[in-house]
Design a protein around this motif. Sequence first.
Motif, mmCIF file in Angstrom:
data_model
loop_
_atom_site.group_PDB
_atom_site.id
_atom_site.type_symbol
_atom_site.label_atom_id
_atom_site.label_comp_id
_atom_site.label_asym_id
_atom_site.label_seq_id
_atom_site.Cartn_x
_atom_site.Cartn_y
_atom_site.Cartn_z
ATOM 1 N N TYR A 1 0.825 -1.213 0.000
ATOM 2 C CA TYR A 1 0.000 0.000 0.000
ATOM 3 C C TYR A 1 0.857 1.260 0.000
ATOM 4 O O TYR A 1 2.040 1.222 0.365
ATOM 5 C CB TYR A 1 -0.961 0.009 1.214
ATOM 6 N N LEU B 1 -3.566 -6.367 10.583
ATOM 7 C CA LEU B 1 -2.645 -5.226 10.567
ATOM 8 C C LEU B 1 -3.210 -4.101 9.701
ATOM 9 O O LEU B 1 -3.141 -2.922 10.085
ATOM 10 C CB LEU B 1 -1.256 -5.659 10.079
ATOM 11 N N ARG C 1 -5.548 -2.055 11.685
ATOM 12 C CA ARG C 1 -4.865 -1.146 12.618
ATOM 13 C C ARG C 1 -4.253 0.030 11.854
ATOM 14 O O ARG C 1 -4.293 1.174 12.305
ATOM 15 C CB ARG C 1 -3.767 -1.884 13.399
ATOM 16 N N LEU C 2 -3.682 -0.271 10.692
ATOM 17 C CA LEU C 2 -3.046 0.792 9.897
ATOM 18 C C LEU C 2 -4.055 1.834 9.440
ATOM 19 O O LEU C 2 -3.769 3.028 9.433
ATOM 20 C CB LEU C 2 -2.344 0.180 8.677
ATOM 21 N N ARG D 1 -1.081 8.611 12.161
ATOM 22 C CA ARG D 1 0.206 9.084 11.638
ATOM 23 C C ARG D 1 0.251 9.075 10.104
ATOM 24 O O ARG D 1 1.172 9.583 9.493
ATOM 25 C CB ARG D 1 1.351 8.251 12.218
ATOM 26 N N HIS D 2 -0.765 8.458 9.521
ATOM 27 C CA HIS D 2 -0.885 8.522 8.048
ATOM 28 C C HIS D 2 -2.359 8.453 7.680
ATOM 29 O O HIS D 2 -3.224 8.190 8.521
ATOM 30 C CB HIS D 2 -0.058 7.422 7.356
ATOM 31 N N MET E 1 10.088 -6.317 10.059
ATOM 32 C CA MET E 1 9.836 -5.053 9.349
ATOM 33 C C MET E 1 11.158 -4.314 9.342
ATOM 34 O O MET E 1 11.903 -4.339 10.317
ATOM 35 C CB MET E 1 8.756 -4.190 10.010
ATOM 36 N N ILE F 1 7.493 3.787 14.929
ATOM 37 C CA ILE F 1 6.717 2.885 14.053
ATOM 38 C C ILE F 1 7.475 1.575 13.847
ATOM 39 O O ILE F 1 6.907 0.480 13.944
ATOM 40 C CB ILE F 1 6.448 3.577 12.687
ATOM 41 N N ARG G 1 8.113 -5.622 16.891
ATOM 42 C CA ARG G 1 7.571 -6.408 18.006
ATOM 43 C C ARG G 1 6.298 -7.153 17.592
ATOM 44 O O ARG G 1 6.182 -8.364 17.753
ATOM 45 C CB ARG G 1 7.298 -5.466 19.176
ATOM 46 N N ASN G 2 5.350 -6.427 17.020
ATOM 47 C CA ASN G 2 4.076 -7.052 16.658
ATOM 48 C C ASN G 2 4.228 -8.068 15.531
ATOM 49 O O ASN G 2 3.603 -9.131 15.541
ATOM 50 C CB ASN G 2 3.072 -5.981 16.210
ATOM 51 N N ASN G 3 5.054 -7.715 14.546
ATOM 52 C CA ASN G 3 5.159 -8.589 13.375
ATOM 53 C C ASN G 3 5.867 -9.897 13.706
ATOM 54 O O ASN G 3 5.533 -10.941 13.146
ATOM 55 C CB ASN G 3 5.858 -7.851 12.222
ATOM 56 N N GLN H 1 4.593 0.426 1.833
ATOM 57 C CA GLN H 1 4.905 -0.703 2.707
ATOM 58 C C GLN H 1 4.420 -2.006 2.085
ATOM 59 O O GLN H 1 3.341 -2.051 1.480
ATOM 60 C CB GLN H 1 4.243 -0.522 4.083
ATOM 61 N N ASP I 1 -4.625 4.392 12.091
ATOM 62 C CA ASP I 1 -3.442 5.054 12.667
ATOM 63 C C ASP I 1 -3.375 6.502 12.177
ATOM 64 O O ASP I 1 -3.246 6.744 10.963
ATOM 65 C CB ASP I 1 -2.186 4.275 12.252
ATOM 66 N N GLU J 1 7.412 -0.673 17.090
ATOM 67 C CA GLU J 1 6.123 -1.377 17.260
ATOM 68 C C GLU J 1 5.980 -2.482 16.221
ATOM 69 O O GLU J 1 5.471 -3.570 16.503
ATOM 70 C CB GLU J 1 4.939 -0.424 17.005
ATOM 71 N N SER J 2 6.390 -2.143 14.988
ATOM 72 C CA SER J 2 6.204 -3.089 13.882
ATOM 73 C C SER J 2 7.017 -4.348 14.122
ATOM 74 O O SER J 2 6.517 -5.464 13.953
ATOM 75 C CB SER J 2 6.656 -2.453 12.563
ATOM 76 N N PHE K 1 4.256 6.974 2.577
ATOM 77 C CA PHE K 1 4.773 5.662 2.967
ATOM 78 C C PHE K 1 4.419 4.649 1.880
ATOM 79 O O PHE K 1 3.315 4.693 1.322
ATOM 80 C CB PHE K 1 4.123 5.193 4.272
HETATM 81 C C1 LIG Z 1 3.426 3.772 7.969
HETATM 82 C C2 LIG Z 1 3.125 2.861 9.146
HETATM 83 C C3 LIG Z 1 3.533 1.526 9.096
HETATM 84 C C4 LIG Z 1 3.250 0.675 10.172
HETATM 85 N N1 LIG Z 1 3.629 -0.639 10.101
HETATM 86 C C5 LIG Z 1 3.280 -1.488 11.092
HETATM 87 C C6 LIG Z 1 3.620 -2.859 11.041
HETATM 88 O O1 LIG Z 1 4.248 -3.357 10.095
HETATM 89 N N2 LIG Z 1 3.247 -3.648 12.097
HETATM 90 C C7 LIG Z 1 2.571 -3.159 13.175
HETATM 91 O O2 LIG Z 1 2.250 -3.924 14.078
HETATM 92 N N3 LIG Z 1 2.257 -1.856 13.263
HETATM 93 C C8 LIG Z 1 2.589 -1.018 12.255
HETATM 94 N N4 LIG Z 1 2.261 0.309 12.351
HETATM 95 C C9 LIG Z 1 1.595 0.774 13.575
HETATM 96 C C10 LIG Z 1 0.136 0.409 13.562
HETATM 97 O O3 LIG Z 1 -0.598 1.337 12.777
HETATM 98 C C11 LIG Z 1 -0.438 0.405 15.003
HETATM 99 O O4 LIG Z 1 -0.209 1.668 15.597
HETATM 100 C C12 LIG Z 1 0.215 -0.641 15.870
HETATM 101 O O5 LIG Z 1 0.244 -1.881 15.207
HETATM 102 C C13 LIG Z 1 -0.548 -0.778 17.196
HETATM 103 O O6 LIG Z 1 0.192 -1.614 17.989
HETATM 104 P P1 LIG Z 1 -0.198 -1.946 19.498
HETATM 105 O O7 LIG Z 1 -1.512 -2.661 19.403
HETATM 106 O O8 LIG Z 1 0.933 -2.791 19.973
HETATM 107 O O9 LIG Z 1 -0.301 -0.614 20.185
HETATM 108 C C14 LIG Z 1 2.548 1.176 11.298
HETATM 109 C C15 LIG Z 1 2.154 2.519 11.331
HETATM 110 C C16 LIG Z 1 2.440 3.359 10.276
HETATM 111 C C17 LIG Z 1 2.002 4.795 10.331
#
Ligand SMILES: Cc1cc2nc3c(=O)[nH]c(=O)nc-3n(C[C@H](O)[C@H](O)[C@H](O)COP(=O)(O)O)c2cc1C
Length: 136
Positions: free
Chosen positions: A8, A64, A67-68, A73-74, A95, A26, A32-34, A52, A71, A29-30, A50
């Motif tokens: 995207y 994901l 959640r994106l 931030r974008h 990531m 970012i 850790r979650n990924n 990705q 978010d 978090e990515s 961005f």
């Molecule tokens: C451009 C962009 C890329 C992101 N990529 C990821 C990602 O690959 N994995 C992820 O878990 N969160 C990613 N995030 C953050 C998520 O939107 C979200 O805030 C996060 O997964 C929430 O995590 P939490 O539940 O641990 O707070 C990204 C955010 C932005 C703005």
Amino acid sequence: MPLHRALYVSDAVGDAATSLLILAEILGESERNNRRDGLTGVLMRHDGRFLQAIEGHRADVDRLLDRLRADPRHENLRLLSDQDVPARLFPAWPMTLAQMTPEAARILNGAALDELSPHRAEALLTTAAQALPIPA
Ligand SMILES: Cc1cc2nc3c(=O)[nH]c(=O)nc-3n(C[C@H](O)[C@H](O)[C@H](O)COP(=O)(O)O)c2cc1C
């Protein structure tokens, strides 16, 4: 279970377009979650946008993407591709950040990230990722 990959482009909001701190948050978090979710991929930030790639099982990719989309931030997340694929393109990275290398810039050829076809966007990310060290 088949593998899935989503690609995207989105528009960075406010400081997210330029801030290194926001980018580091970012990526933290990515990673850790990924790792938890078995997702891999690459993120590029260029000229306020961005790009990705996210790959893994469909349910995890979809979660994901939800959640994106929420978010702040974008915004304007537009999917370039979202399909089952035979293999991961970025198996080494939960990531990682890909820079606009000279080779990647040649593929971009002056276009904006959101003007790329899915094929060119994928080529841009794989080319940029070739400059990255593979983690041990
Ligand atoms: C451009 C962009 C890329 C992101 N990529 C990821 C990602 O690959 N994995 C992820 O878990 N969160 C990613 N995030 C953050 C998520 O939107 C979200 O805030 C996060 O997964 C929430 O995590 P939490 O539940 O641990 O707070 C990204 C955010 C932005 C703005």
